[in-house]
Each structure stands twice: as structure tokens, then as C-alpha cells.
Scaffold this motif. Structure first.
Motif, mmCIF file in Angstrom:
data_model
loop_
_atom_site.group_PDB
_atom_site.id
_atom_site.type_symbol
_atom_site.label_atom_id
_atom_site.label_comp_id
_atom_site.label_asym_id
_atom_site.label_seq_id
_atom_site.Cartn_x
_atom_site.Cartn_y
_atom_site.Cartn_z
ATOM 1 N N ASN A 1 7.607 16.703 81.192
ATOM 2 C CA ASN A 1 8.428 17.668 81.920
ATOM 3 C C ASN A 1 7.919 19.102 81.814
ATOM 4 N N LEU A 2 6.857 19.306 81.045
ATOM 5 C CA LEU A 2 6.172 20.590 81.100
ATOM 6 C C LEU A 2 5.129 20.534 82.207
ATOM 7 N N ASN A 3 4.502 21.667 82.471
ATOM 8 C CA ASN A 3 3.492 21.701 83.526
ATOM 9 C C ASN A 3 2.115 21.542 82.901
ATOM 10 N N PRO A 4 1.451 20.389 83.080
ATOM 11 C CA PRO A 4 0.169 20.160 82.399
ATOM 12 C C PRO A 4 -0.931 21.110 82.834
ATOM 13 N N GLN A 5 -0.877 21.588 84.101
ATOM 14 C CA GLN A 5 -1.900 22.538 84.538
ATOM 15 C C GLN A 5 -1.777 23.878 83.821
ATOM 16 N N LEU A 6 -0.583 24.184 83.335
ATOM 17 C CA LEU A 6 -0.374 25.413 82.567
ATOM 18 C C LEU A 6 -0.534 25.156 81.071
ATOM 19 N N ALA A 7 0.110 24.111 80.559
ATOM 20 C CA ALA A 7 0.105 23.851 79.122
ATOM 21 C C ALA A 7 -1.197 23.209 78.648
ATOM 22 N N GLY A 8 -1.860 22.417 79.518
ATOM 23 C CA GLY A 8 -3.078 21.714 79.118
ATOM 24 C C GLY A 8 -4.208 22.638 78.697
ATOM 25 N N PRO A 9 -4.584 23.635 79.512
ATOM 26 C CA PRO A 9 -5.629 24.574 79.081
ATOM 27 C C PRO A 9 -5.266 25.332 77.802
ATOM 28 N N LEU A 10 -3.979 25.608 77.612
ATOM 29 C CA LEU A 10 -3.549 26.269 76.383
ATOM 30 C C LEU A 10 -3.807 25.374 75.169
ATOM 31 N N LEU A 11 -3.509 24.070 75.304
ATOM 32 C CA LEU A 11 -3.749 23.142 74.207
ATOM 33 C C LEU A 11 -5.246 22.989 73.930
ATOM 34 N N SER A 12 -6.056 22.944 74.985
ATOM 35 C CA SER A 12 -7.501 22.818 74.787
ATOM 36 C C SER A 12 -8.051 24.005 73.993
ATOM 37 N N THR A 13 -7.600 25.199 74.331
ATOM 38 C CA THR A 13 -8.067 26.383 73.601
ATOM 39 C C THR A 13 -7.560 26.378 72.164
ATOM 40 N N LEU A 14 -6.305 25.973 71.984
ATOM 41 C CA LEU A 14 -5.761 25.879 70.628
ATOM 42 C C LEU A 14 -6.514 24.836 69.803
ATOM 43 N N GLY A 15 -7.029 23.805 70.469
ATOM 44 C CA GLY A 15 -7.782 22.779 69.759
ATOM 45 C C GLY A 15 -8.958 23.354 68.998
ATOM 46 N N LEU A 16 -9.586 24.383 69.559
ATOM 47 C CA LEU A 16 -10.720 25.012 68.875
ATOM 48 C C LEU A 16 -10.297 25.635 67.544
ATOM 49 N N ALA A 17 -9.056 26.103 67.491
ATOM 50 C CA ALA A 17 -8.567 26.730 66.255
ATOM 51 C C ALA A 17 -8.142 25.714 65.205
ATOM 52 N N THR A 18 -7.979 24.447 65.605
ATOM 53 C CA THR A 18 -7.464 23.432 64.684
ATOM 54 C C THR A 18 -8.346 23.272 63.458
ATOM 55 N N LEU A 19 -9.654 23.187 63.662
ATOM 56 C CA LEU A 19 -10.570 23.020 62.533
ATOM 57 C C LEU A 19 -10.442 24.189 61.564
ATOM 58 N N PHE A 20 -10.384 25.403 62.101
ATOM 59 C CA PHE A 20 -10.337 26.589 61.251
ATOM 60 C C PHE A 20 -9.062 26.650 60.413
ATOM 61 N N VAL A 21 -7.923 26.384 61.039
ATOM 62 C CA VAL A 21 -6.663 26.521 60.309
ATOM 63 C C VAL A 21 -6.509 25.406 59.287
ATOM 64 N N CYS A 22 -6.939 24.184 59.615
ATOM 65 C CA CYS A 22 -6.837 23.077 58.656
ATOM 66 C C CYS A 22 -7.679 23.348 57.410
ATOM 67 N N MET A 23 -8.915 23.771 57.616
ATOM 68 C CA MET A 23 -9.790 24.033 56.474
ATOM 69 C C MET A 23 -9.319 25.254 55.685
ATOM 70 N N MET A 24 -8.762 26.245 56.382
ATOM 71 C CA MET A 24 -8.251 27.419 55.688
ATOM 72 C C MET A 24 -7.119 27.046 54.736
ATOM 73 N N LEU A 25 -6.214 26.173 55.179
ATOM 74 C CA LEU A 25 -5.088 25.774 54.335
ATOM 75 C C LEU A 25 -5.560 25.074 53.072
ATOM 76 N N VAL A 26 -6.554 24.197 53.218
ATOM 77 C CA VAL A 26 -7.079 23.487 52.052
ATOM 78 C C VAL A 26 -7.832 24.452 51.129
ATOM 79 N N CYS A 27 -8.619 25.338 51.717
ATOM 80 C CA CYS A 27 -9.347 26.329 50.906
ATOM 81 C C CYS A 27 -8.386 27.218 50.120
#
Length: 630
Positions: free
Chosen positions: A435-461
Motif C-alpha cells: 500500500n506504499l508507492n514502490p516507485q517512491l519508496a523503492g529507490p529510497l530503500l536501495s540507497t539506504l541499503g548502501l548504508a546497511t553495511l556501515f551501520v551494522c559494522m559500526m554497532l559491532v565495533c
């Protein structure tokens, strides 16, 4: 002489401790179950409360998260660390006094946070640029007290090496949120409530969940305490000394942990405020959202306000807020509102409605982005007491082995999740939140995906540095990263050609900086640190090949379904992805994800990215190592 005549000291025998990754595995399973329940909660919730209700829900929850973190983040870690160290030395009386003092401190902080949330809800909602979030903030206020006490019991259990009570209590919370929250939201909507009050009903489930989970943890504490040996004649430290130790550990960790929530609140407020400013001051921004937002109410409200303004007045957000504030004061005084102020109030509401719609889609993407980071909590919760216990026994080799394995396991988990979100952002959003708009929310999730590695490793560090006693360094790093995030989003989101699509950029720069600085510090201050090439090279290589495979499979299946018309005719589609129906997208996305999992699993084994040393710290690790021929 008196000391020579004393009877030999009786030391309570601790139960056999869990392996480090045994505890992490228990927490990981619990968190995974919680997130799956959360998925079944969020998907129908968005169908019930809509995009604007989602924004109200997340804005209220962000406020709650900050006050919750301030009152509970550092103390559970401090409790688990001090309890773990005392247990390693057999000091039962020290353990009991530490817990009692921590529980009293939790209660005080919880009550203070409750008062701020309940009586300051209107001001907090206004600070978020979403006045409709106030009911949700009030509904969440009692939960802060309960979670404070809950955290004390969880820290006590984790300090004893037992992760199961924490995992069970988290599942209880999630189930109550699912049943009570969804039930209340559905009932309120059916009885004519608006999105903000429906969101408040949904968020009440969180409060109920904390109450029930607290009851479970209390019963577990009473049962386990009755089973423990009480034979110990150690002399516990003075209350003031224990409180000092608790605060010395807890305060820096609290500041460090709170920075994430504080930055999130500031960022959320700025993003929504900058969205409103751009929509008002530069109508070129409207072109970004033409397919997603109905601009008719905004155009009418803007025309009415312009007509009421004196000739030559420049449109600005500061002028609008000034007139809207005057109108609100007159409304509170039940006085007549002039046409100019009334038009300003209507225009402000129209801008807020659009920013709530846009941010509702972004918060949907954030819900998926937060899943990998939540799974890292399993490692971060286990690494601090495990390393602290090893260091208390002067086992530096063991502490180094746990540190290295924590980094390797975290990289193995974070890399594929980051690549998967980047490659399949739009299909995943359409699959999980239809029920969200994938054309709007999808690119946002793709860009956030790049940050996933950084934030996960930062928390463990961060947890590794804190476990080795460097509790202040992560604080400084998080402050620097938070400043970068706020400055980036403040300047990017207002650009007419970027808008809401620039919101994830701050996450990438913030957490990339934090992770990089953390890794540099670990290399300089911690002995026996692992080689980073070995930590990251193989997971990144396997994830890149996995992402390529997932992208190819989804692309081929989407073209096949679109060309043949398979699964198109029977669907009622709100938003299509690449010309696919909802069912077609679901099949293509799920198949691509399954293929990606298989590819990654094969590559990890083939590249020997997981070492025998890592497996030895896991339950049944020796058998798994033999199976994989490691």
C-alpha cells in the motif's frame, strides 16, 4: 592474625556459561522472530492507517526511542558487564547489590522520561513538524517506565550468560504489539477515528507489550534466583562505589547509543521541515512527486494565502510559521482569526499533509533498512559480557578470538543484506508494503541499503571498543557522524531536483565515517586485532556475485511475466513495478531472493569465509566444521 583464623571463603559455583555465539544465536533467533512478527504487524498496519498514519506512528516512536535510550541504553550493558565480571570471580553478593541499585536507578529515569513524554507531547510533536503525532507520544509514555525495569532484568540475565529470557520477553512484546496494537487500530478506524488516533491505538500495543514482558521477566528472575546457590561470603562494595562504576560505564554508552536516536529525531524533524520549505518556496519541487501526491489542496491553500498577503510579500516558511502560530494562539483563546492567519493555518496543514505522505513512504523503507541493524543486536549484546568475562580472567587470547569472530560473523551477515536491499529495493517494497508507492519508496530503500553495511559494522565495533574499556571513543565518533548526517540532509533535501530522495544520503556518510574511524581505533588500541582484508574481502566478493545473480533472475522473470501476460489479468493493482502485477512481482522477487541465498551460501563455503575458529564458538560448532570440511 584474625585473618588467619577466618574460615575458607565459600565461592558459589557458577553454572556452565554459554558459548559466546551460543548466546548470540539465541538472541538472533529471538530477534528474527520479533522482526517477523513485526512484519506481520507493520504490513496490515499500513493498510489500516495509511501513509500519513505511518508518518505519525514513526514520529511518535522516534521520540519514544530517544527517551527510552537515554533512560535504558547504557545501564543494561553496565549491569551485564559488572554482573559478568562478578560472576567470573564467584562474587554473588556483589551481583545482588549491583542489580538492586541498577533497578532503583532505572525506575527514577523511567518516571522522569514518562513525565516528559506525557505532559510535553504537544511540544514534542511540534518539534517533529508533525502536530498529529501527539496522541501517539502520549500513548507510549507509560512504556518508558516498564522498559526501564525490563532492561534491568535483561541486563541481569545476560550478565549470567543467559540470553533466552531476553529473547522470550522480546517475543512477548512483539506478540502483544501485534494483537493489541492492530486490534485497537482496526477498531478505531472502523469507528471513524483519523489516521493520527489510529496510529496512537496501534502504538498502545507497544505499551501493553512492555507490561506483559516485564511480568514474565519478573517471574523468571524469581524462579532463577531461587535456584541459585546463596553460599557466598564475599563482601560487596559500597553502594556509592557500585553506582559510580555503573555510571562510569553507562553514561558514555548511553550518550553513544542516544546519539543514534537523537540524530534520528533531529534528522526526521529537519527532513520534514525542509520538505515543507521546498514545497512552499520552490514549486519546481512539485515535479518530483507529481505521480505520488495530489497537489490540488496545496495549490488552493497557497493561492488563498497569497491573496491575503500584502502586495510584494515574498513567500517564505518563516513568514508562514509566524502567521500560523498567531492563528493557533487566537484559536486557543477562542478569538476571531483574521483571513491572513486563517489562510496561513490552512496552508501549513496542507504542507504538513504532503510531508507526512512523503515521509510515510520513507519510514516504510526505514522499517526494512532497520531489520539488518536489529539483527546485529544479537552480536552486540553478547560481545560485551563475553569479552569482559575473558578479560576479567586475564584471557587476552580468548578476548581477541571473540573480537575477531564477532567482526567476521558481522561482515558475513551485513554484506549480503546491504547488497540485497540495494539491488532489489523496489521489488522488496512492493512485496512487503503493497500500500506504499514502490516507485517512491523503492529507490529510497536501495540507497539506504548502501548504508546497511556501515551501520551494522559500526554497532559491532562500538561494542568491541566498549568491552575493552574504551567507552568514550565511540561517543566522539558518533557525535562527528551525527553532525555530518544532519548537515548533509539539511542541505540536500531542500534541493528541488533531489527532495525526499536525498534523505538516505546522510545515513551513508554518517555511518561510513563512524565505521571507518572505529576500525582505525580498533587497529590501534586493541591487541590481536584481526586483519581487515580477511574480514571483508570474501564476504564482499560473495555478496557482489550474489547481487548480480539476484538482479539477473529478477530482471529475467519480470520480462518473462510482462511479455507473456502471466499473472496479470486477475490482479487488482494499486502500484505496478516494471509493468508487473503484485503477484508477478512477488514471485519474481521471492525467486530472486531464494537464488541469492543459495548463491551466497555456496560461495561462502567455497571461499572458506567462515573459519573453524569461528565455528568452535558456536553451538555444535565442531560438527558443523566437520560437515564443511574446515
Amino acid at each position: 592474625m584474625a585473618q588467619q583464623n577466618q574460615p575458607p571463603r565459600r565461592v558459589a559455583h557458577a553454572s556452565k556459561p554459554n558459548t559466546f555465539f551460543g548466546g548470540a544465536a539465541i538472541l538472533a533467533v529471538g530477534i528474527l522472530v520479533v522482526k517477523l512478527i513485526g512484519m506481520f504487524y507493520k504490513i496490515p498496519l499500513l493498510n489500516i492507517i495509511g501513509e500519513q498514519g505511518s508518518a505519525d506512528f514513526n514520529n511518535a516512536y522516534n521520540i519514544y526511542a530517544v527517551l527510552l535510550t537515554i533512560s535504558t541504553a547504557g545501564l543494561p550493558v553496565a549491569v551485564s558487564k559488572l554482573v559478568s565480571e562478578a560472576n567470573a570471580l564467584g562474587r554473588r553478593n556483589q551481583v545482588r547489590r549491583t542489580f538492586r541499585l541498577a533497578l532503583a536507578l532505572f525506575l527514577v529515569l523511567g518516571v522522569l522520561s514518562f513525565l516528559v513524554m506525557f505532559f510535553g507531547s504537544e511540544q514534542l510533536a511540534g518539534m517533529m513538524n508533525d502536530s498529529m503525532a501527539a496522541p501517539g507520544i502520549r500513548a507510549l509514555a507509560p512504556a518508558v517506565i516498564c522498559v526501564g525495569c525490563l532492561s534491568a532484568f535483561r541486563g541481569y540475565a545476560q550478565g549470567h550468560g543467559s540470553m533466552t529470557p531476553t529473547a522470550v520477553s522480546q517475543i512477548i512484546e512483539a506478540l502483544c504489539k501485534l494483537t493489541v496494537g492492530l486490534g485497537l487500530a482496526f477498531w478505531l478506524v472502523n469507528h471513524g477515528a483519523d489516521a493520527s488516533h489510529a496510529a496512537a491505538g496501534a502504538i498502545t500495543g507497544v505499551t501493553v507489550g512492555t507490561i506483559v514482558a516485564l511480568a514474565y521477566m519478573l517471574m523468571n528472575f524469581l524462579v532463577t534466583r531461587g535456584q541459585e546457590s546463596q553460599l557466598s561470603d564475599d563482601q560487596p562494595e559500597e553502594a556509592s562505589a557500585i553506582l559510580k562504576n555503573l555510571l562510569m560505564i553507562a553514561v558514555p554508552i548511553t550518550i553513544s547509543s542516544s546519539m543514534v536516536g537523537i540524530v534520528t529525531v533531529i534528522d526526521t524533524s529537519l527532513v520534514q521541515g525542509q520538505l515543507q520549505r521546498a514545497l512552499l518556496e520552490n514549486q519546481d519541487t512539485w515535479a518530483l512527486y507529481q505521480g505520488f501526491v495530489d497537489f490540488t489542496p496545496l495549490q488552493e491553500a497557497l493561492s488563498a494565502w497569497q491573496a491575503a498577503l500584502p502586495d510584494g510579500s515574498a513567500l517564505s516558511m518563516s513568514l508562514l510559521e509566524q502567521h500560523a502560530a498567531q492563528a493557533q494562539v487566537l484559536r486557543d483563546q477562542q478569538a476571531a482569526i483574521p483571513a491572513l492567519e486563517s489562510a496561513a493555518l490552512d496552508l501549513h496543514a496542507a504542507l504538513e499533509d504532503i510531508s507526512r505522505t512523503l515521509y510515510g513512504n520513507y519510514s516504510g523503507a526505514l522499517n526494512i533498512y532497520n531489520l539488518p541493524t536489529s539483527l546485529m543486536a544479537a552480536v552486540t549484546a553478547a560481545v560485551i559480557p563475553a569479552v569482559s568475562g575473558a578479560l576479567a580472567r586475564h584471557d587476552r587470547r580468548g578476548a581477541g578470538r571473540i573480537t575477531g569472530s564477532a567482526l567476521r560473523i558481522s561482515a558475513l551477515a551485513a554484506c549480503p543484506m546491504a547488497v540485497g536491499l540495494f539491488v532489489l529495493g523496489e521489488p522488496i517494497m512492493s512485496l512487503i508494503f503493497p500500500n506504499l508507492n514502490p516507485q517512491l519508496a523503492g529507490p529510497l530503500l536501495s540507497t539506504l541499503g548502501l548504508a546497511t553495511l556501515f551501520v551494522c559494522m559500526m554497532l559491532v565495533c562500538n561494542s568491541i571498543l566498549q568491552a575493552h574499556g574504551f567507552v568514550n571513543l565511540p561517543v566522539v565518533i558518533m557525535v562527528a557522524g551525527g553532525v555530518v548526517k544532519i548537515i548533509t540532509n539539511y542541505n540536500v533535501v531542500v534541493q528541488p531536483g533531489v527532495g525526499i530522495y536525498g534523505a538516505p544520503m546522510g545515513n551513508i556518510l554518517c555511518f561510513a565515517l563512524c565505521m571507518g574511524l572505529d576500525l582505525v581505533l580498533i587497529a590501534r588500541v586493541i591487541p590481536r586485532r584481526p586483519r581487515y582484508v580477511q574480514v571483508f574481502a570474501k564476504p564482499l566478493a560473495a555478496s557482489a556475485l550474489m547481487g548480480l545473480g539476484a538482479w539477473a533472475v529478477y530482471g529475467l522473470l519480470s520480462k518473462l511475466f510482462a511479455a507473456t501476460g502471466i499473472l496479470m489479468e486477475a490482479d487488482t493493482v494499486t502500484h505496478e513495478v516494471l509493468g508487473l502485477s503484485r503477484t508477478g512481482n512477488a514471485l519474481a522477487a521471492l525467486t530472486a531472493i531464494l537464488v541469492a541465498v543459495v548463491i551466497y551460501g555456496i560461495l561462502i563455503v567455497a571461499l572458506r569465509a567462515l573459519t573453524r575458529e569461528d565455528l568452535m564458538l558456536m553451538p555444535k560448532g565442531e560438527k558443523i566444521a566437520r560437515l564443511l570440511h574446515l
